[in-house]
Write an enzyme that holds these catalytic residues in place. Sequence first.
Site, PDB file in Angstrom:
ATOM      1  N   CYS A  64     -70.626  40.476  44.057  1.00  0.00           N
ATOM      2  CA  CYS A  64     -70.564  39.392  43.063  1.00  0.00           C
ATOM      3  C   CYS A  64     -69.423  39.570  42.062  1.00  0.00           C
ATOM      4  O   CYS A  64     -68.928  38.593  41.501  1.00  0.00           O
ATOM      5  CB  CYS A  64     -71.899  39.242  42.353  1.00  0.00           C
ATOM      6  SG  CYS A  64     -72.441  40.713  41.455  1.00  0.00           S
ATOM      7  N   CYS A 142     -70.543  37.776  39.039  1.00  0.00           N
ATOM      8  CA  CYS A 142     -70.890  38.727  37.985  1.00  0.00           C
ATOM      9  C   CYS A 142     -69.643  39.485  37.551  1.00  0.00           C
ATOM     10  O   CYS A 142     -68.606  39.402  38.212  1.00  0.00           O
ATOM     11  CB  CYS A 142     -71.981  39.695  38.455  1.00  0.00           C
ATOM     12  SG  CYS A 142     -71.435  40.890  39.690  1.00  0.00           S
TER      13      CYS A 142
END
Length: 233
Positions: A64, A142
Site C-alpha cells: 500500500c 498508505c
Amino acid sequence: VLLTKKAEFRETFMKKCLEFPEEKHICETIWTTFELAYVGKEKCNFSDQNYDQLLAETPFKHPCGKTMFWSKTKDLVHKFTKKRDCFFTLEDTLLGYVLNGLSWCGEKGNNETFTENCEDCLPNPVSSFWKIASTRFAQYACEGASVMLDGERKEPYDSNSFFGGVEVPNLQPPRVKNLTVVLVTEEIRACTCDSLGTLRKDLDQRIGCACKAVTKSRVETCIEDNTPCGACW
Ligand code: CV1
C-alpha cells in the site's frame, strides 16, 4: 471457429488474467463474478454497487505504501511502473491490468456482452468500474503516495478528473501521511503543491504534500536504464 462476442471477450479477459499472472481457477472465478456485475443490465444509469462483489473477491495485494496515481500521464506512468516494484498504479493490480483498455456492457433482457458503444452515456459499466476501483485503490493507499501529473498542461491538477475528484478525497489520513507530486515537464523548473490549483485545499490538511518537477526525458532515461526506486526524482 466463430465465437460469440461474449466468448471472445472472455478469451481476452482470461488471457490477460493468466499473463498478469494469476492462477487459472482464480481467473475463472473472477470472470464469473465480473460477468454477473453487468450482464442483463442496462448500460446507462449503471450503479457502482454492481462491482461490490467483484472488488471484495479481488483484494489488492500490492504494497500500500507504493501507490502511484496519475492524471493525463497514462502512457508514461505505465512505462515507468512496468516491471518495477517501486510503484504500483491501479493498472498494475490484477483487475486494473485485465480491464485496462477494455470496454464492456450488457443489455436488459439478454445475456450477451457488448464491447462497442458502451460508454456513450454516464454512468456506464466502464466508467463505474474505474470510479469504484479508483475509490478503493485510494482508500487502500498508505504511508507515502505519489502521483504523476503532466506539467505541460495549464492545470496539471484538475479537481474534476478521476485523480482530483475520486482519488484525492478518498486518501485516508493517518494511513496516508504524504503525497509526492511528480510533475513531468519539458524544461527543468521548480514546483510547489500550493501552485497546483486547488490540490492543497482538496487534500486533507493532515496529509503532507511535496512537489518534484522532473523532465520527461529524465523519466525516459530512468525507464531505459532501469534506475532504482527513489533515484529518478
Ligand atoms: N483511473 Br483505462 C481513472 N481512469 C482510468 C483508469 C484509472 N486507473 N484506467 C483507465 N481509465 P485521465 P484521470 C480511463 O488521464 O485523472 C484512476 C477512464 O475511462 O483523464 O481522470 C487511476 O488510478 C477515464 O475516462 O486521468 C489514476 O490515478 C480516463 O481513462 C486516475 O484515476 C481517465 O484518464 C486517473 O484518472
